[in-house]
Design an enzyme around this catalytic site. Sequence first.
Site, PDB file in Angstrom:
ATOM      1  N   GLU A  68       0.841  -1.210   0.000  1.00  0.00           N
ATOM      2  CA  GLU A  68       0.000   0.000   0.000  1.00  0.00           C
ATOM      3  C   GLU A  68       0.872   1.256   0.000  1.00  0.00           C
ATOM      4  OE1 GLU A  68      -3.145   1.925  -0.666  1.00  0.00           O
ATOM      5  OE2 GLU A  68      -3.670  -0.082   0.035  1.00  0.00           O
ATOM      6  N   GLU A  75       2.029   6.497  -7.000  1.00  0.00           N
ATOM      7  CA  GLU A  75       1.039   7.495  -7.412  1.00  0.00           C
ATOM      8  C   GLU A  75       1.602   8.904  -7.304  1.00  0.00           C
ATOM      9  OE1 GLU A  75      -2.515   6.809  -5.161  1.00  0.00           O
ATOM     10  OE2 GLU A  75      -3.128   5.128  -6.422  1.00  0.00           O
TER      11      GLU A  75
END
Length: 128
Positions: A68, A75
Site C-alpha cells: 500500500e 502514485e
Amino acid sequence: MTPQCNGNFWASLKHAAEGLLYAIHTQRNFRIHLVVAVVVVVMGWWLHLPYASWAVLALTVGMVLVTEMVNTAAEAMVDLASPDYHPLAKLVKDVAAGAVLVTAITAIVVGLIVLGPPLLTRLGIEGC
C-alpha cells in the site's frame, strides 16, 4: 540540485517515520488495512496462536502495508512526472493498485488458512 546524502541513522529513521505517518494520515485504504491488522492481532491473541502462525500473519500484514505504501509512492511519483493525463501514467497507477489488490487477496487467503481452523475449534464447530 545536488542529491542529498543522509548518513545519519536517526535522521533516516525520522524520514521513514514521516513517510509512515503520511500514509496513515492521507491514505484511507492504509488505515483500513491497519484496522484489519488490529482485528487479526486481537483474534490471534484470543485464539492463542502458536509462534509460527504469528510469523506468517506478521509477514502477511507487513506485505499488505508495504505494498500500500509503495502504491502511494508510485502514485505521487506519477503525479509529479505527469500532472496531465497520460495512458502510461494511468497504467503505472493501475498496476500499483493491482499489486495491492493481489496482496490483500493473498492476506485474506492466509488469514482463512491460519485463523480459520483454530477459530472453528474455539467456536465448537467440528467437521472442518
